[in-house]
Motif scaffolding. Sequence first.
Motif, PDB file in Angstrom:
ATOM      1  N   PRO A 396     -13.176 -16.742 -13.145  1.00 56.85           N
ATOM      2  CA  PRO A 396     -12.159 -17.213 -13.480  1.00 56.85           C
ATOM      3  C   PRO A 396     -11.670 -16.516 -14.717  1.00 56.85           C
ATOM      4  O   PRO A 396     -10.394 -16.324 -15.090  1.00 56.85           O
ATOM      5  CB  PRO A 396     -12.379 -18.676 -13.591  1.00 56.85           C
ATOM      6  N   SER A 397     -12.570 -16.141 -15.635  1.00 57.42           N
ATOM      7  CA  SER A 397     -12.142 -15.430 -16.781  1.00 57.42           C
ATOM      8  C   SER A 397     -11.483 -14.052 -16.442  1.00 57.42           C
ATOM      9  O   SER A 397     -10.468 -13.691 -17.163  1.00 57.42           O
ATOM     10  CB  SER A 397     -13.371 -15.416 -17.759  1.00 57.42           C
ATOM     11  N   LEU A 398     -12.316 -13.293 -15.658  1.00 56.19           N
ATOM     12  CA  LEU A 398     -11.741 -12.251 -15.264  1.00 56.19           C
ATOM     13  C   LEU A 398     -10.550 -12.294 -14.441  1.00 56.19           C
ATOM     14  O   LEU A 398      -9.317 -11.299 -14.791  1.00 56.19           O
ATOM     15  CB  LEU A 398     -12.729 -11.256 -14.060  1.00 56.19           C
ATOM     16  N   THR A 399     -10.228 -13.391 -13.417  1.00 55.85           N
ATOM     17  CA  THR A 399      -8.926 -13.526 -13.060  1.00 55.85           C
ATOM     18  C   THR A 399      -7.772 -13.970 -14.105  1.00 55.85           C
ATOM     19  O   THR A 399      -6.738 -13.244 -13.737  1.00 55.85           O
ATOM     20  CB  THR A 399      -9.195 -14.707 -11.967  1.00 55.85           C
ATOM     21  N   ALA A 400      -8.229 -14.627 -14.938  1.00 53.48           N
ATOM     22  CA  ALA A 400      -7.121 -15.035 -16.080  1.00 53.48           C
ATOM     23  C   ALA A 400      -6.751 -13.462 -16.573  1.00 53.48           C
ATOM     24  O   ALA A 400      -5.589 -13.501 -17.064  1.00 53.48           O
ATOM     25  CB  ALA A 400      -7.785 -15.983 -17.121  1.00 53.48           C
ATOM     26  N   ILE A 401      -7.539 -12.801 -16.995  1.00 51.51           N
ATOM     27  CA  ILE A 401      -7.319 -11.446 -17.713  1.00 51.51           C
ATOM     28  C   ILE A 401      -6.454 -10.478 -16.729  1.00 51.51           C
ATOM     29  O   ILE A 401      -5.298  -9.783 -17.110  1.00 51.51           O
ATOM     30  CB  ILE A 401      -8.667 -10.829 -18.102  1.00 51.51           C
ATOM     31  N   GLU A 402      -6.886 -10.557 -15.631  1.00 50.90           N
ATOM     32  CA  GLU A 402      -6.145  -9.833 -14.500  1.00 50.90           C
ATOM     33  C   GLU A 402      -4.836 -10.352 -14.311  1.00 50.90           C
ATOM     34  O   GLU A 402      -3.481  -9.553 -14.342  1.00 50.90           O
ATOM     35  CB  GLU A 402      -6.747  -9.815 -13.129  1.00 50.90           C
ATOM     36  N   THR A 403      -4.480 -11.676 -14.498  1.00 51.33           N
ATOM     37  CA  THR A 403      -3.286 -12.340 -14.440  1.00 51.33           C
ATOM     38  C   THR A 403      -2.465 -11.887 -15.684  1.00 51.33           C
ATOM     39  O   THR A 403      -1.151 -11.513 -15.522  1.00 51.33           O
ATOM     40  CB  THR A 403      -3.415 -13.780 -14.309  1.00 51.33           C
ATOM     41  N   ALA A 404      -3.244 -11.705 -16.744  1.00 55.78           N
ATOM     42  CA  ALA A 404      -2.323 -11.540 -18.028  1.00 55.78           C
ATOM     43  C   ALA A 404      -1.879 -10.215 -18.179  1.00 55.78           C
ATOM     44  O   ALA A 404      -0.828  -9.629 -18.337  1.00 55.78           O
ATOM     45  CB  ALA A 404      -3.311 -11.813 -19.425  1.00 55.78           C
ATOM     46  N   LEU A 405      -2.723  -9.001 -17.536  1.00 55.25           N
ATOM     47  CA  LEU A 405      -2.415  -7.670 -17.325  1.00 55.25           C
ATOM     48  C   LEU A 405      -1.238  -7.608 -16.626  1.00 55.25           C
ATOM     49  O   LEU A 405      -0.123  -6.845 -16.556  1.00 55.25           O
ATOM     50  CB  LEU A 405      -3.538  -7.016 -16.778  1.00 55.25           C
ATOM     51  N   ALA A 406      -1.189  -8.374 -15.139  1.00 54.69           N
ATOM     52  CA  ALA A 406       0.025  -8.251 -14.220  1.00 54.69           C
ATOM     53  C   ALA A 406       1.100  -8.566 -14.819  1.00 54.69           C
ATOM     54  O   ALA A 406       2.245  -8.183 -14.703  1.00 54.69           O
ATOM     55  CB  ALA A 406      -0.329  -8.959 -13.121  1.00 54.69           C
ATOM     56  N   ILE A 407       0.947  -9.929 -15.652  1.00 58.56           N
ATOM     57  CA  ILE A 407       2.386 -10.364 -16.340  1.00 58.56           C
ATOM     58  C   ILE A 407       3.100  -9.397 -17.362  1.00 58.56           C
ATOM     59  O   ILE A 407       4.169  -9.309 -17.715  1.00 58.56           O
ATOM     60  CB  ILE A 407       1.965 -11.926 -16.842  1.00 58.56           C
ATOM     61  N   ARG A 408       1.849  -8.681 -18.171  1.00 57.35           N
ATOM     62  CA  ARG A 408       2.421  -7.960 -18.991  1.00 57.35           C
ATOM     63  C   ARG A 408       3.182  -6.834 -18.499  1.00 57.35           C
ATOM     64  O   ARG A 408       4.281  -6.415 -18.935  1.00 57.35           O
ATOM     65  CB  ARG A 408       1.206  -7.222 -19.831  1.00 57.35           C
ATOM     66  N   GLU A 409       2.598  -6.191 -17.255  1.00 59.35           N
ATOM     67  CA  GLU A 409       3.408  -5.168 -16.613  1.00 59.35           C
ATOM     68  C   GLU A 409       4.839  -5.568 -16.249  1.00 59.35           C
ATOM     69  O   GLU A 409       5.627  -4.898 -16.317  1.00 59.35           O
ATOM     70  CB  GLU A 409       2.308  -4.506 -15.528  1.00 59.35           C
ATOM     71  N   ARG A 410       4.758  -6.908 -15.510  1.00 62.82           N
ATOM     72  CA  ARG A 410       5.992  -7.092 -14.719  1.00 62.82           C
ATOM     73  C   ARG A 410       7.037  -7.542 -15.940  1.00 62.82           C
ATOM     74  O   ARG A 410       8.400  -7.341 -15.741  1.00 62.82           O
ATOM     75  CB  ARG A 410       5.877  -8.343 -13.951  1.00 62.82           C
ATOM     76  N   PHE A 411       6.468  -8.023 -17.044  1.00 62.18           N
ATOM     77  CA  PHE A 411       7.717  -8.482 -18.108  1.00 62.18           C
ATOM     78  C   PHE A 411       8.134  -7.277 -18.761  1.00 62.18           C
ATOM     79  O   PHE A 411       9.337  -7.225 -19.199  1.00 62.18           O
ATOM     80  CB  PHE A 411       6.586  -9.225 -19.215  1.00 62.18           C
ATOM     81  N   ALA A 412       7.321  -5.935 -18.808  1.00 64.28           N
ATOM     82  CA  ALA A 412       7.821  -4.969 -19.425  1.00 64.28           C
ATOM     83  C   ALA A 412       9.269  -4.566 -18.501  1.00 64.28           C
ATOM     84  O   ALA A 412      10.150  -4.042 -19.055  1.00 64.28           O
ATOM     85  CB  ALA A 412       6.841  -3.788 -19.429  1.00 64.28           C
ATOM     86  N   ASP A 413       9.048  -4.590 -17.263  1.00 59.52           N
ATOM     87  CA  ASP A 413      10.138  -4.240 -16.255  1.00 59.52           C
ATOM     88  C   ASP A 413      11.261  -5.197 -16.748  1.00 59.52           C
ATOM     89  O   ASP A 413      12.613  -4.919 -16.454  1.00 59.52           O
ATOM     90  CB  ASP A 413       9.824  -4.228 -14.741  1.00 59.52           C
ATOM     91  N   LEU A 414      10.833  -6.483 -16.689  1.00 59.18           N
ATOM     92  CA  LEU A 414      11.958  -7.593 -16.879  1.00 59.18           C
ATOM     93  C   LEU A 414      12.724  -7.280 -18.113  1.00 59.18           C
ATOM     94  O   LEU A 414      14.069  -7.157 -18.302  1.00 59.18           O
ATOM     95  CB  LEU A 414      11.270  -8.887 -16.848  1.00 59.18           C
ATOM     96  N   LYS A 415      11.585  -6.891 -19.317  1.00 64.18           N
ATOM     97  CA  LYS A 415      12.533  -6.561 -20.663  1.00 64.18           C
ATOM     98  C   LYS A 415      13.450  -5.281 -20.524  1.00 64.18           C
ATOM     99  O   LYS A 415      14.749  -5.230 -21.073  1.00 64.18           O
ATOM    100  CB  LYS A 415      11.329  -6.515 -21.692  1.00 64.18           C
ATOM    101  N   GLU A 416      13.165  -4.339 -19.681  1.00 63.28           N
ATOM    102  CA  GLU A 416      13.970  -3.185 -19.661  1.00 63.28           C
ATOM    103  C   GLU A 416      15.111  -3.236 -18.946  1.00 63.28           C
ATOM    104  O   GLU A 416      16.451  -3.098 -19.310  1.00 63.28           O
ATOM    105  CB  GLU A 416      13.061  -2.128 -18.861  1.00 63.28           C
TER     106      GLU A 416
END
Length: 523
Positions: A396-416
């Motif tokens: 679960p800890s790895l999954t939470a970090i993977e989720t955060a990385l995915a959100i960060r990448e997708r948020f960058a697209d949303l922000k742009e």
Amino acid sequence: MLPDILLIADEPELCKQVTDILDEYDVDWCFEYEALNICIHQPVRVVLVVQDLPGASGIELFDSLRASRPGLLGFLIVDRESAGSLCPAAMDSGFAGLFSPPLDPDHVRDKIAKAMESAALREENARLRALLPLYGLGEHFMSSTSQHDVLESLLNVIGDQTAADSLSVMLYDNEEGVLRIAASRGIPEEMIDQIKIKPGDKIAGRVFQERKPVILNQETQNDSRFADLLKRPEIVSAVSFPMIVRDKILGVLNVSYIDGDIRFADSDIEILGIFSTQAALAIENVHAFESVAQEARLQALLEQYVAPEVAEVLLASDAALTTGLGEIKEATVLFADIRNFTGMVQEIPLAVLRDFLNEFFQLFTETIFEYRGTVDKFMGDAVLAIFGALIELDNPSLTAIETALAIRERFADLKEEWQAKDPFFTTIDLGFAVTRGEMFLGNVGSARRLDYTVIGTEVNIAQRLASKATSSRIYITDKVLEDLEQKQSAHKVLVKYVGKMVLKGVQYSVPTFSVLGLEKEID
């Protein structure tokens, strides 16, 4: 194009001179008999009024305009010989100044620029005043367990904001096929039970049927498509607004004034629309929770909060749904929130902010569900998610970090994407924190409400730690790192030691690490 400035005059030469001087603004001109209708229905910020009009003086006309638009700014155009004697009366009527022909272009532009700046500031303050109670209203709705609580909260906030003489929420009764008053202010008790309106009948019934709001101000209501339905001439202004959620209409919100000079404008529709939508969402949720015994409805409801796999696990275990005791369990928590959200509230128009937040929360929810996490709650500009609680995860800890990385990448697209709409979005960012430890997981309300949540020190640490993370950094604690090291995985999380963080409300310093990425991403 809708005018920012309205000139009220009957002299073509003067009109041309004014529009030439104020060529950087959207300027329109009209005769005196057209002025009131334009000011009520269009976003006019400033009016210029000629004193010598055929039907009335400029001061008298401005008085009537201000009765419908109290915040309207105006300038009186008067000949120099009369300016001195008329100045006191003009100031008493609320004029911001006087202009005298021949007009001095620099003087006119300077005064109008200051007036437009003042009008824009007033509008922004009005948005903020409306936005602040909106968040308080959301908190009330989150804690409401009945339709009555939702409606009382709604009317309390609207009553405080508008000081209206009469408020009512009419909800549709499916059994009788009529609208009935479910909550009200300023309506005699003996009348409430007697009022039943079929869709299409009277104003509320027509608004319900057409699903479109209507403004009725005394001066213009006879021109409305509802003119034949007006039965109360004592009402000086009113709004009826449909309460719609997920393309389903629940009822109608009615707000009216009997006395005074307050008139409704199109901007009021936007604010009432947000209030009504939140209330409609809360009412629908209450109704759904009250139908918890029906399995099909329950599954649809649960999937608003958790991934479909999680909903299936909950439905397979009656104990998980009905017990209020919960359990103490080790789990991983992900907390993320927007940096510079306060600036967004102050700088971004309310409608734009609402649309952005909808996309923001949609992004978070879809990504968390994709990684089989549980969205515990939305908190203003933040999201709290749990991993490894309702369903087992290998790591679960790895999954939470993977989720955060995915959100960060997708948020960058949303922000742009949103930067192209408003440059202020360049100033926003995210902060993440992932923590792990023992915490309480369970239904803290009741089986009817199903408020499944997580409580514990690690939850508080996640929230505080995320507030320290800037530039989309992902902070994790030593407990998360220990959990990662104990479990085998094809992906190694690369981290950098940040130090021991002193967090508000936490009695000890928290060893903190910043996630650099996954090993495969670095290679």
